[in-house]
Scaffold this motif. Structure first.
Motif, mmCIF file in Angstrom:
data_model
loop_
_atom_site.group_PDB
_atom_site.id
_atom_site.type_symbol
_atom_site.label_atom_id
_atom_site.label_comp_id
_atom_site.label_asym_id
_atom_site.label_seq_id
_atom_site.Cartn_x
_atom_site.Cartn_y
_atom_site.Cartn_z
ATOM 1 N N VAL A 16 10.176 -2.155 -7.535
ATOM 2 C CA VAL A 16 8.961 -1.732 -6.861
ATOM 3 C C VAL A 16 7.844 -2.634 -6.912
ATOM 4 C CG1 VAL A 16 7.748 -0.200 -8.970
ATOM 5 C CG2 VAL A 16 9.681 -0.656 -9.016
ATOM 6 N N ASP A 17 7.687 -3.713 -7.051
ATOM 7 C CA ASP A 17 6.881 -4.268 -6.792
ATOM 8 C C ASP A 17 6.662 -4.382 -5.316
ATOM 9 O OD1 ASP A 17 5.975 -7.847 -8.580
ATOM 10 O OD2 ASP A 17 4.550 -6.018 -8.043
ATOM 11 N N ILE A 18 7.500 -4.862 -4.335
ATOM 12 C CA ILE A 18 7.314 -5.426 -3.139
ATOM 13 C C ILE A 18 7.086 -3.946 -2.749
ATOM 14 C CG2 ILE A 18 8.574 -5.758 -0.763
ATOM 15 C CD1 ILE A 18 10.503 -8.054 -2.717
ATOM 16 N N VAL A 19 7.181 -2.990 -3.220
ATOM 17 C CA VAL A 19 6.797 -1.916 -2.156
ATOM 18 C C VAL A 19 6.069 -1.413 -2.596
ATOM 19 C CG1 VAL A 19 7.468 1.169 -2.036
ATOM 20 C CG2 VAL A 19 9.292 -0.826 -1.612
ATOM 21 N N LEU A 20 5.082 -1.085 -3.321
ATOM 22 C CA LEU A 20 3.872 -1.014 -3.950
ATOM 23 C C LEU A 20 3.232 -1.731 -3.079
ATOM 24 C CD1 LEU A 20 3.711 0.184 -7.650
ATOM 25 C CD2 LEU A 20 3.312 1.131 -5.959
ATOM 26 N N LEU A 21 3.042 -3.239 -3.203
ATOM 27 C CA LEU A 21 2.388 -4.179 -1.958
ATOM 28 C C LEU A 21 2.657 -4.158 -1.050
ATOM 29 C CD1 LEU A 21 3.137 -7.623 -3.964
ATOM 30 C CD2 LEU A 21 1.370 -6.517 -3.908
ATOM 31 N N SER A 22 3.500 -3.243 -0.036
ATOM 32 C CA SER A 22 3.649 -3.141 1.476
ATOM 33 C C SER A 22 2.996 -1.774 1.282
ATOM 34 C CB SER A 22 5.064 -2.647 2.210
ATOM 35 O OG SER A 22 5.834 -3.643 1.128
ATOM 36 N N LEU A 23 2.994 -0.961 0.428
ATOM 37 C CA LEU A 23 1.989 0.086 0.549
ATOM 38 C C LEU A 23 0.729 -0.282 0.755
ATOM 39 C CD1 LEU A 23 2.879 3.130 -1.749
ATOM 40 C CD2 LEU A 23 3.345 2.986 0.739
ATOM 41 N N LEU A 24 -0.086 -1.040 -0.775
ATOM 42 C CA LEU A 24 -1.437 -1.988 -0.234
ATOM 43 C C LEU A 24 -1.611 -2.300 1.393
ATOM 44 C CD1 LEU A 24 -1.919 -3.236 -3.566
ATOM 45 C CD2 LEU A 24 -2.868 -1.303 -2.480
ATOM 46 N N CYS A 25 -1.150 -3.179 1.181
ATOM 47 C CA CYS A 25 -0.483 -3.588 3.002
ATOM 48 C C CYS A 25 -1.289 -2.953 3.932
ATOM 49 C CB CYS A 25 0.218 -4.449 3.515
ATOM 50 S SG CYS A 25 0.166 -6.210 2.520
ATOM 51 N N VAL A 26 -0.504 -1.501 4.179
ATOM 52 C CA VAL A 26 -0.352 -1.014 5.360
ATOM 53 C C VAL A 26 -1.828 0.060 4.672
ATOM 54 C CG1 VAL A 26 0.263 1.266 6.255
ATOM 55 C CG2 VAL A 26 2.312 -0.806 5.704
ATOM 56 N N THR A 27 -2.370 0.476 3.710
ATOM 57 C CA THR A 27 -3.526 1.074 3.475
ATOM 58 C C THR A 27 -4.764 0.276 3.859
ATOM 59 O OG1 THR A 27 -2.212 1.734 1.256
ATOM 60 C CG2 THR A 27 -4.523 2.303 1.596
ATOM 61 N N VAL A 28 -5.116 -1.383 3.774
ATOM 62 C CA VAL A 28 -5.886 -2.245 3.854
ATOM 63 C C VAL A 28 -5.715 -1.999 5.509
ATOM 64 C CG1 VAL A 28 -6.774 -4.315 4.156
ATOM 65 C CG2 VAL A 28 -6.188 -3.348 2.015
ATOM 66 N N MET A 86 -11.395 7.808 1.171
ATOM 67 C CA MET A 86 -10.385 8.631 0.446
ATOM 68 C C MET A 86 -8.955 7.250 0.766
ATOM 69 S SD MET A 86 -10.533 11.500 -0.338
ATOM 70 C CE MET A 86 -12.142 11.257 -0.732
ATOM 71 N N LEU A 87 -9.007 6.948 1.290
ATOM 72 C CA LEU A 87 -7.854 5.285 1.323
ATOM 73 C C LEU A 87 -8.227 4.341 0.018
ATOM 74 C CD1 LEU A 87 -7.172 5.448 5.442
ATOM 75 C CD2 LEU A 87 -5.600 6.007 3.425
ATOM 76 N N LEU A 88 -9.682 3.809 0.300
ATOM 77 C CA LEU A 88 -9.983 3.443 -1.050
ATOM 78 C C LEU A 88 -9.721 3.936 -1.946
ATOM 79 C CD1 LEU A 88 -11.599 0.896 -1.577
ATOM 80 C CD2 LEU A 88 -13.679 2.153 -2.068
ATOM 81 N N GLY A 89 -10.126 5.077 -2.030
ATOM 82 C CA GLY A 89 -9.341 5.690 -3.376
ATOM 83 C C GLY A 89 -7.776 5.249 -4.165
ATOM 84 N N ILE A 90 -7.037 5.504 -2.714
ATOM 85 C CA ILE A 90 -5.444 5.548 -2.776
ATOM 86 C C ILE A 90 -5.111 4.385 -2.672
ATOM 87 C CG2 ILE A 90 -3.810 4.931 -1.060
ATOM 88 C CD1 ILE A 90 -4.464 8.202 0.282
ATOM 89 N N PHE A 91 -6.104 3.176 -2.490
ATOM 90 C CA PHE A 91 -5.722 1.871 -3.050
ATOM 91 C C PHE A 91 -5.876 1.978 -4.110
ATOM 92 C CE2 PHE A 91 -5.272 -2.421 -1.303
ATOM 93 C CZ PHE A 91 -6.536 -3.620 -2.229
ATOM 94 N N SER A 92 -7.174 2.098 -4.596
ATOM 95 C CA SER A 92 -7.202 2.366 -6.308
ATOM 96 C C SER A 92 -5.910 2.304 -7.360
ATOM 97 C CB SER A 92 -8.698 1.978 -6.527
ATOM 98 O OG SER A 92 -9.865 2.238 -5.586
ATOM 99 N N LEU A 93 -5.334 3.152 -6.776
ATOM 100 C CA LEU A 93 -5.021 3.753 -7.598
ATOM 101 C C LEU A 93 -3.260 3.650 -7.391
ATOM 102 C CD1 LEU A 93 -4.967 7.828 -7.360
ATOM 103 C CD2 LEU A 93 -4.503 6.767 -9.637
ATOM 104 N N ILE A 94 -3.214 2.442 -6.213
ATOM 105 C CA ILE A 94 -1.791 2.353 -5.964
ATOM 106 C C ILE A 94 -1.975 0.583 -6.550
ATOM 107 C CG2 ILE A 94 -0.075 0.979 -4.728
ATOM 108 C CD1 ILE A 94 -1.401 2.803 -2.665
ATOM 109 N N SER A 95 -3.278 -0.234 -7.104
ATOM 110 C CA SER A 95 -3.185 -1.165 -7.436
ATOM 111 C C SER A 95 -3.145 -0.965 -9.199
ATOM 112 C CB SER A 95 -4.736 -1.720 -7.073
ATOM 113 O OG SER A 95 -5.040 -1.689 -6.087
ATOM 114 N N ALA A 96 -3.742 0.529 -9.778
ATOM 115 C CA ALA A 96 -3.405 0.105 -10.663
ATOM 116 C C ALA A 96 -1.649 0.892 -11.734
ATOM 117 C CB ALA A 96 -4.399 1.743 -11.348
#
Lengths: 342, 106, 120
Positions: free
Chosen positions: A5-17, A31-41
């Motif tokens: 779960v950790d690895i998948v979420l972190l990869s999503l964060l990298c792609v978003t950034v 909007m992408l910053l909002g997605i970034f915040s939610l995945i960080s949460a």
């Protein structure tokens, strides 16, 4: 399994950034910053930081996105193509990143229970908090009692930001204002009409109005629940203030900002912001007057634990009131501006 | 390994819910028109969230957590449909028309 | 040297550097603020990863708490709570300044603002 779960979420964060860096439409970037915040949460929840996840979802995703979008509506929505070659910047970034990675070699392994940071303060807080302070939520007891002075500073920072926004933007667009133009006589700039958008008949927004009226009281009730339940679960003053403010912002978005300003007037907000901060500082001074130190809640009641409970209750209330007032003030200040140029 | 019926049902609901979520995402990407994309995300908001939340309710039994999950589901259903309505309404206001148009050619 | 254990930290550093890159290369003021937000959120990720304990749970006592229960470290949580709220306050002030700059200069691109200033 948690690692997956950790690895998948972190990869999503990298792609978003990576997309945030290159995209030039600012609306999409926000909007992408909002997605970034939610995945960080979500990542914070997998790392057992439930209070932090709650605050990041409420404050980072909700309020940041709203403020950024309000500011975007007053400025331009597309970014210009960058004019300089990025090689020097890339080198600086790479060198800084390499130095930081070199610095993390000495950090304890992820999740190690025996590392040095878990041995001193944290043990005292976790072990002694039920007897010394009382609330089951250790984060609340640390935030409000052990590190209460830091939280006072944080509330003051929010208050100062609200003052800065009012000083920069203000929220009166009804009065005419007189401007001295290049040393000539004072002329008066004609006032911007109260709402320059064409009036849409109310029946057009029927669904939104009814659902809004249904939900706004429930949102406020939830905010009160979060405020007073911060001792027993994730929650507390900051999240509650932000959720309460979002109810008012929803009202202002469905009906007009002017209508919302008649319901929750700027004067009342100024009063509430000051009241919340005074409540916090007042509790501290009261503790001093009753014989203890500043913000030492043991002296507030007949037994230390009761005093701590009362003290935490009062200061969380103060924090919640100030955060609510300042967030709505910021929204009014940004949302009431209508593209005038002075 | 002893799985009881609850665990098997939870796994089933979670799998179907995730499949619906992925299909909503694929639809968001591949469908050509704004209004058809609203249909895709509607699946995500209603069916996918219901199945995943129901799987979580199965896991947590008759406790307060299940009541809170029910509240979350009702909140999601009402607010996401209202948001879809608001988006479609503002798109119509702006003049975006569906690709296929009206069948009665008015 | 535990390479797998450090994956979290390196991803957080990559995110930090991406935010930093946005701040220093992009001239648009709102894009800079977005980059600053990315930077601060990834710093929070780094901090909270340091506080996690394997086999621990959220630092909340409840009736289900076992006697020898490990809790994740509450001190980074408190620091990051403060940092999140201060971050949004800073973003709000930055946005107010951006709006005023736009009203004064008509643009929010740094190069154009500097050109207008130099030509005055």
């Amino acid at each position: 399994m948690e690692a997956a779960v950790d690895i998948v979420l972190l990869s999503l964060l990298c792609v978003t950034v990576i997309v945030i860096v290159y995209i030039r439409k600012l609306f999409c970037a926000i909007m992408l910053l909002g997605i970034f915040s939610l995945i960080s949460a979500s990542l914070f929840i997998t790392m057992d930081a439930v209070d932090v996840a709650f605050t990041e979802a409420a404050v980072g995703t909700g309020i940041s996105s709203i403020l950024l979008l309000s500011a975007l509506s007053l400025t331009h929505t597309r970014e210009r193509r960058p004019a300089h070659q990025p090689y020097v910047a890339l080198m600086v970034v790479a060198v800084t990143g390499a130095v930081l990675v070199y610095g993390t070699m000495d950090l304890p392994a992820f999740g190690d229970p025996d590392s040095a940071i878990h041995r001193h303060m944290a043990v005292r807080f976790i072990v002694d908090s039920p007897q010394e302070v009382g609330p089951p939520n250790v984060v609340t007891s640390v935030l409000a009692s052990y590190r209460g002075y830091d939280t006072l500073g944080e509330t003051t920072v929010i208050f100062t930001a609200g003052i800065a926004l009012v000083a920069l933007l203000g929220f009166n667009r009804r009065k005419e204002f007189k401007v001295r133009l290049s040393g000539a006589q004072i002329t008066s700039v004609p006032e911007v009409p109260l709402s320059s958008a064409p009036k849409v008949p109310n029946a057009d927004y029927l669904v939104l109005r009814i659902v809004g009226k249904m939900f706004i009281p429930l949102i406020m009730l939830f905010a009160l629940y979060v405020q007073f339940h911060g001792d027993y679960g994730p929650g507390g003053g900051f999240q509650a203030g932000v959720i309460f403010a979002s109810a008012i912002m929803l009202y202002a978005m469905i009906f007009n900002v002017e209508t919302a300003m008649r319901v929750v007037t700027p004067t009342a907000l100024r009063l509430l912001a000051v009241l919340g901060l005074l409540l916090y500082g007042g509790v501290g001074v009261l503790c001093m007057l009753l014989g203890g130190n500043f913000l030492d809640y043991n002296v507030l009641a007949h037994a230390p634990l009761h005093g701590q409970h009362l003290g935490i209750f009062l200061i969380e209330l103060g924090v919640g009131i100030t955060v609510f007032a300042i967030m709505v003030t910021m929204f009014y200040a940004l949302g009431n501006r209508s593209g005038r140029s002075v | 390994m002893d799985f009881d019926l609850l665990d098997i049902l939870t796994a089933l609901f979670l799998t179907v819910g995730c499949f619906l979520g992925i299909s909503g995402g694929v639809g968001l990407y591949r469908l050509p028109d704004f209004f058809s994309r609203q249909h895709a995300t509607g699946v995500t908001d209603s069916a996918c969230s219901f199945l995943i939340l129901f799987a979580l309710i199965l896991q947590s039994g008759f406790t307060l957590v299940s009541v809170k999950l029910c509240f979350i589901f009702f909140f999601l259903v009402i607010t996401s449909t209202t948001a879809t309505h608001a988006l479609a309404k503002s798109a119509l206001h702006k003049g975006i028309t569906p690709i296929l148009g009206r069948e009665d050619k008015r | 040297m535990n390479w797998v254990g450090h994956y979290n930290y390196w991803v957080a550093i990559f995110l930090m550097m991406s935010g930093f890159y946005v701040v220093i290369t992009r001239g648009n003021l709102i894009k800079k603020l977005i980059g600053l937000n990315v930077f601060s959120t990834s710093v929070f990720l780094l901090y909270i990863s340091m506080g996690k304990i394997n086999g621990g749970t959220a630092p909340i006592y409840s009736e289900h708490t076992l006697p020898g229960q490990l809790f994740s470290n509450p001190v980074p949580h408190v620091l990051i709570l403060t940092a999140i709220v201060v971050g949004v306050a800073t973003t709000a002030v930055g946005l107010a300044l951006t709006v005023r700059i736009n009203e004064r200069y008509g643009t929010i691109e740094e190069d154009e603002i500097r050109a207008k200033d130099d030509s005055l």
